[in-house]
Design a protein around this motif. Structure first.
Motif, PDB file in Angstrom:
ATOM      1  N   GLU A 286     -30.718  51.634  -7.656  1.00 18.35           N
ATOM      2  CA  GLU A 286     -31.696  50.394  -7.950  1.00 18.35           C
ATOM      3  C   GLU A 286     -33.231  50.789  -7.637  1.00 18.35           C
ATOM      4  O   GLU A 286     -33.890  49.976  -7.152  1.00 18.35           O
ATOM      5  CB  GLU A 286     -31.340  49.201  -6.785  1.00 18.35           C
ATOM      6  CG  GLU A 286     -30.107  48.623  -7.223  1.00 18.35           C
ATOM      7  CD  GLU A 286     -30.047  47.929  -8.472  1.00 18.35           C
ATOM      8  OE1 GLU A 286     -31.067  47.485  -8.932  1.00 18.35           O
ATOM      9  OE2 GLU A 286     -29.107  47.287  -8.806  1.00 18.35           O
TER      10      GLU A 286
ATOM     11  N   SER B 255     -35.660  51.153  -9.534  1.00 21.77           N
ATOM     12  CA  SER B 255     -36.575  50.384 -10.143  1.00 21.77           C
ATOM     13  C   SER B 255     -37.015  49.350  -9.479  1.00 21.77           C
ATOM     14  O   SER B 255     -38.003  48.456  -9.821  1.00 21.77           O
ATOM     15  CB  SER B 255     -36.299  50.190 -11.554  1.00 21.77           C
ATOM     16  OG  SER B 255     -35.196  49.356 -11.627  1.00 21.77           O
ATOM     17  N   ARG B 256     -36.127  48.673  -8.504  1.00 21.62           N
ATOM     18  CA  ARG B 256     -36.282  47.354  -7.961  1.00 21.62           C
ATOM     19  C   ARG B 256     -36.273  47.627  -6.514  1.00 21.62           C
ATOM     20  O   ARG B 256     -37.035  46.611  -5.814  1.00 21.62           O
ATOM     21  CB  ARG B 256     -34.984  46.495  -8.497  1.00 21.62           C
ATOM     22  CG  ARG B 256     -35.180  46.126  -9.645  1.00 21.62           C
ATOM     23  CD  ARG B 256     -34.556  44.885 -10.106  1.00 21.62           C
ATOM     24  NE  ARG B 256     -32.784  45.278  -9.823  1.00 21.62           N
ATOM     25  CZ  ARG B 256     -31.813  44.351 -10.018  1.00 21.62           C
ATOM     26  NH1 ARG B 256     -32.409  42.922 -10.367  1.00 21.62           N
ATOM     27  NH2 ARG B 256     -30.692  44.448  -9.749  1.00 21.62           N
TER      28      ARG B 256
ATOM     29  N   LEU C 273     -36.954  46.342  -0.021  1.00 24.78           N
ATOM     30  CA  LEU C 273     -36.900  45.211  -0.907  1.00 24.78           C
ATOM     31  C   LEU C 273     -38.200  44.037  -0.544  1.00 24.78           C
ATOM     32  O   LEU C 273     -37.806  43.526   0.465  1.00 24.78           O
ATOM     33  CB  LEU C 273     -35.670  44.445  -1.308  1.00 24.78           C
ATOM     34  CG  LEU C 273     -35.664  43.709  -2.387  1.00 24.78           C
ATOM     35  CD1 LEU C 273     -34.348  43.909  -3.246  1.00 24.78           C
ATOM     36  CD2 LEU C 273     -35.603  42.356  -1.850  1.00 24.78           C
TER      37      LEU C 273
ATOM     38  N   ARG D 183     -41.536  43.456  -7.795  1.00 23.30           N
ATOM     39  CA  ARG D 183     -40.803  44.709  -7.939  1.00 23.30           C
ATOM     40  C   ARG D 183     -39.253  44.322  -8.200  1.00 23.30           C
ATOM     41  O   ARG D 183     -38.598  44.982  -9.190  1.00 23.30           O
ATOM     42  CB  ARG D 183     -41.157  45.585  -7.031  1.00 23.30           C
ATOM     43  CG  ARG D 183     -40.324  47.030  -7.378  1.00 23.30           C
ATOM     44  CD  ARG D 183     -40.735  48.394  -6.415  1.00 23.30           C
ATOM     45  NE  ARG D 183     -40.084  49.413  -6.350  1.00 23.30           N
ATOM     46  CZ  ARG D 183     -40.019  50.562  -7.356  1.00 23.30           C
ATOM     47  NH1 ARG D 183     -41.045  50.253  -8.156  1.00 23.30           N
ATOM     48  NH2 ARG D 183     -39.420  51.555  -7.210  1.00 23.30           N
ATOM     49  N   MET D 184     -38.813  43.480  -7.439  1.00 27.14           N
ATOM     50  CA  MET D 184     -37.367  43.416  -7.609  1.00 27.14           C
ATOM     51  C   MET D 184     -37.027  42.589  -8.900  1.00 27.14           C
ATOM     52  O   MET D 184     -35.544  42.593  -9.226  1.00 27.14           O
ATOM     53  CB  MET D 184     -36.863  42.496  -6.322  1.00 27.14           C
ATOM     54  CG  MET D 184     -36.935  41.036  -6.287  1.00 27.14           C
ATOM     55  SD  MET D 184     -35.927  40.234  -5.019  1.00 27.14           S
ATOM     56  CE  MET D 184     -36.641  38.596  -5.140  1.00 27.14           C
TER      57      MET D 184
ATOM     58  N   GLU E  14     -38.192  43.630 -11.738  1.00 27.19           N
ATOM     59  CA  GLU E  14     -38.754  44.602 -12.676  1.00 27.19           C
ATOM     60  C   GLU E  14     -40.202  44.284 -13.029  1.00 27.19           C
ATOM     61  O   GLU E  14     -40.689  44.521 -14.153  1.00 27.19           O
ATOM     62  CB  GLU E  14     -38.031  44.497 -13.934  1.00 27.19           C
ATOM     63  CG  GLU E  14     -36.310  44.610 -13.790  1.00 27.19           C
ATOM     64  CD  GLU E  14     -35.946  46.037 -13.404  1.00 27.19           C
ATOM     65  OE1 GLU E  14     -36.734  46.763 -13.402  1.00 27.19           O
ATOM     66  OE2 GLU E  14     -34.843  46.201 -13.447  1.00 27.19           O
ATOM     67  N   ASN E  15     -40.952  44.072 -11.819  1.00 22.63           N
ATOM     68  CA  ASN E  15     -42.483  43.939 -11.826  1.00 22.63           C
ATOM     69  C   ASN E  15     -42.911  43.050 -12.858  1.00 22.63           C
ATOM     70  O   ASN E  15     -43.907  42.865 -13.323  1.00 22.63           O
ATOM     71  CB  ASN E  15     -43.270  45.299 -12.280  1.00 22.63           C
ATOM     72  CG  ASN E  15     -43.139  46.394 -11.298  1.00 22.63           C
ATOM     73  OD1 ASN E  15     -43.587  45.957 -10.179  1.00 22.63           O
ATOM     74  ND2 ASN E  15     -42.631  47.634 -11.488  1.00 22.63           N
TER      75      ASN E  15
ATOM     76  N   ILE F  87     -29.050  42.530  -4.471  1.00 25.95           N
ATOM     77  CA  ILE F  87     -29.407  43.720  -5.154  1.00 25.95           C
ATOM     78  C   ILE F  87     -29.265  45.121  -4.253  1.00 25.95           C
ATOM     79  O   ILE F  87     -28.787  45.829  -4.511  1.00 25.95           O
ATOM     80  CB  ILE F  87     -31.139  43.757  -5.447  1.00 25.95           C
ATOM     81  CG1 ILE F  87     -31.167  42.684  -6.541  1.00 25.95           C
ATOM     82  CG2 ILE F  87     -31.471  45.083  -5.817  1.00 25.95           C
ATOM     83  CD1 ILE F  87     -32.693  42.408  -6.830  1.00 25.95           C
TER      84      ILE F  87
END
Length: 494
Positions: A279, A281-282, A302, A351-352, A354-355, A393
């Motif tokens: 994960e 990217s998040r 996160l 960010r979590m 996907e921005n 996540i």
């Protein structure tokens, strides 16, 4: 004898005095009395003047010494916690060349995305444990591209805590934990990620010298002593970003231990020795405060940008006097707020998610039946649901939480908020009355590596209570699923 801890936040500066023998906090001073401003020259930007931080630190330190009547020579060490991911650029004279680009500034998102794609997702994930994203390295690249003359005059690029340590000691240095949060650290090579710097066209000599997190990092100069009231020669013994430091403050060091915070932003910070980047990217992966090559402790962070700021916005815009009044109003409303749903993501890109920058969404308000009490309940639940969504996540990234500890901040003081999370994750949440400044002061003791005594002091001084799952699990789960459905629809449409 005593230690002093600073916590440099984006809202205020806190300084704490802790008795070494007992770990007891004797005083915590906050400056300024009104929350610090964030400057926003353009949409999505967020800046602060580094010398404003220093002014507030000096004022708070002098006030603390005066109120406690402690002599400067009785303070045996200083610890520093600071807002993560910020960028402070100074010239050879140590003077900031511009405002700090702070953690919630979104201007470098596209730079980080491009780097992630062009350098390769696998390479970035396995070497950096992250996408370059909107972190300090990408912000420095933005300065190089958009303020080239300023960049040419740059001597060092620092994190906010590095700058405060420099103002105290006259020494410019940083830590591996700090470099990892700026996405400057290569975990495979165990060194500065020179290949990323080369890609960005950033000179490696802009990166400060590295010191250990728990070490003698410099001593207060005569100038630093004069401005703060501390004694010249007092050592700086600890430095860490606010989320690793908050975890330390809650005695979270080992795999399976999780720290949660609910301030302006919300954070779930889980410790692991697993370098999974499923994960990446998040979820951010940083070197924790006790990271070493033979003791790989990674903090999976996160972040929920739109957390406490959502509740504060309601406080400022509803006819209510305090958070306590809001909590009491929310308690009058049933689980699910009679259909009102709030997606609290109004503090920049998430960010979590996907921005994506969704803004706050307030849905299903019926003007005939809903009141400010329903908005208060929906906000608390919406922020709590965001935490639960984030924990889901983290589970997909290999985190198996054994214990969750949280500070006694505004959100976690709300039984609705804490019980909502505890019920949906089916786990108790331990609440501790501590602050980042207290943790930073106590951390000076870890210069000697005594983690057992450190943990005992936290339990003896700070533990308040635990929130357990509610018997009304069905109602909480139904409300969460409705909220999650609205979130997924909104994400699909953005």
């Amino acid at each position: 004898m005593y230690t002093l801890g600073y916590d440099l936040g984006s809202s205020s500066i806190k300084v704490a005095l802790v008795e070494i023998a007992s770990g007891k906090s004797l005083a915590v001073i906050s400056e300024p009395k009104k929350e610090m401003d964030m400057l926003a020259p353009n949409k999505g930007w967020a800046e602060q003047n580094p010398d404003d931080w220093w002014t507030h630190i000096c004022k708070a330190t002098k006030q603390l010494l005066k109120e406690t009547n402690i002599q400067p020579n009785e303070i045996k060490g200083v610890g520093i916690s600071y807002q993560m991911h910020g960028l402070v650029i100074v010239n050879e004279g140590g003077i900031p060349l511009r405002n700090s680009i702070i953690w919630c500034d979104g201007r470098a998102v596209d730079i980080g995305k491009k780097a992630f794609d062009e350098l390769g997702h696998d390479i970035c994930s396995h070497k950096l444990l992250n996408s370059p994203a909107n972190f300090t390295a990408s912000k420095l690249k933005w300065v190089k591209e958009n303020e080239p003359e300023l960049y040419k005059n740059s001597f060092k690029a620092m994190l906010p805590g590095d700058y405060i340590a420099y103002k105290l000691s006259g020494k410019i240095n940083t830590t591996i934990s700090g470099l990892s949060e700026g996405i400057f650290w290569d975990f495979e090579e165990e060194q500065i990620a020179s290949w990323l710097l080369d890609y960005y066209g950033i000179a490696e000599d802009l990166i400060p010298e590295i010191v250990d997190t728990f070490s003698d990092q410099g001593h207060i100069t005569s100038k630093g002593a004069m401005e703060t009231g501390l004694k010249e020669g007092t050592p700086i013994l600890y430095r860490a970003g606010d989320q690793p430091n908050n975890a330390l403050s809650l005695n979270v060091f080992n795999p399976g231990e999780v720290a949660a915070t609910g301030g302006t932003s919300g954070v779930v910070y889980a410790i692991t020795d697993n370098l999974s980047v499923k994960e990446s990217s998040r979820v951010n992966n940083f070197a924790h405060v006790n990271y070493a090559t033979n003791n790989r402790r990674i903090g999976k962070l996160l972040c929920i940008n739109g957390a406490g700021i959502m509740y504060r916005w309601l406080l400022n815009n509803l006819e209510v006097a305090s958070y306590q009044e809001m909590n009491e109003l929310a308690a009058q409303v049933p689980i699910g707020a009679k259909g009102v749903i709030i997606l609290p993501f109004g503090n920049g890109p998430e960010r979590m998610l996907e921005n994506k920058d969704l803004g706050v969404q307030i849905k299903n308000v019926n003007l005939n039946i809903h009141t400010k009490a329903h908005l208060c309940r929906a906000a608390l639940e919406g922020i709590a649901f965001s935490f639960v969504y984030g924990i889901e996540i983290l589970k997909t990234d290999g985190i198996k939480a054994k214990v969750i500890r949280a500070g006694n901040d505004n959100l976690f003081r709300s039984p609705i908020f804490s019980t909502t999370i505890a019920t949906l994750i089916e786990q108790d949440i331990e609440i501790y009355n501590t602050t980042g400044a207290i943790g930073a002061a106590r951390a000076c003791q870890l210069f000697d590596g005594n983690y057992t005594a450190f943990g005992k002091q936290i339990m003896d001084n700070d533990y308040i209570m635990s929130y357990s799952p509610s018997f009304e699990k069905k109602e909480y789960k139904m409300a969460y699923e409705l909220w999650k459905k609205e979130l997924e629809i909104t994400l699909k449409n953005n």
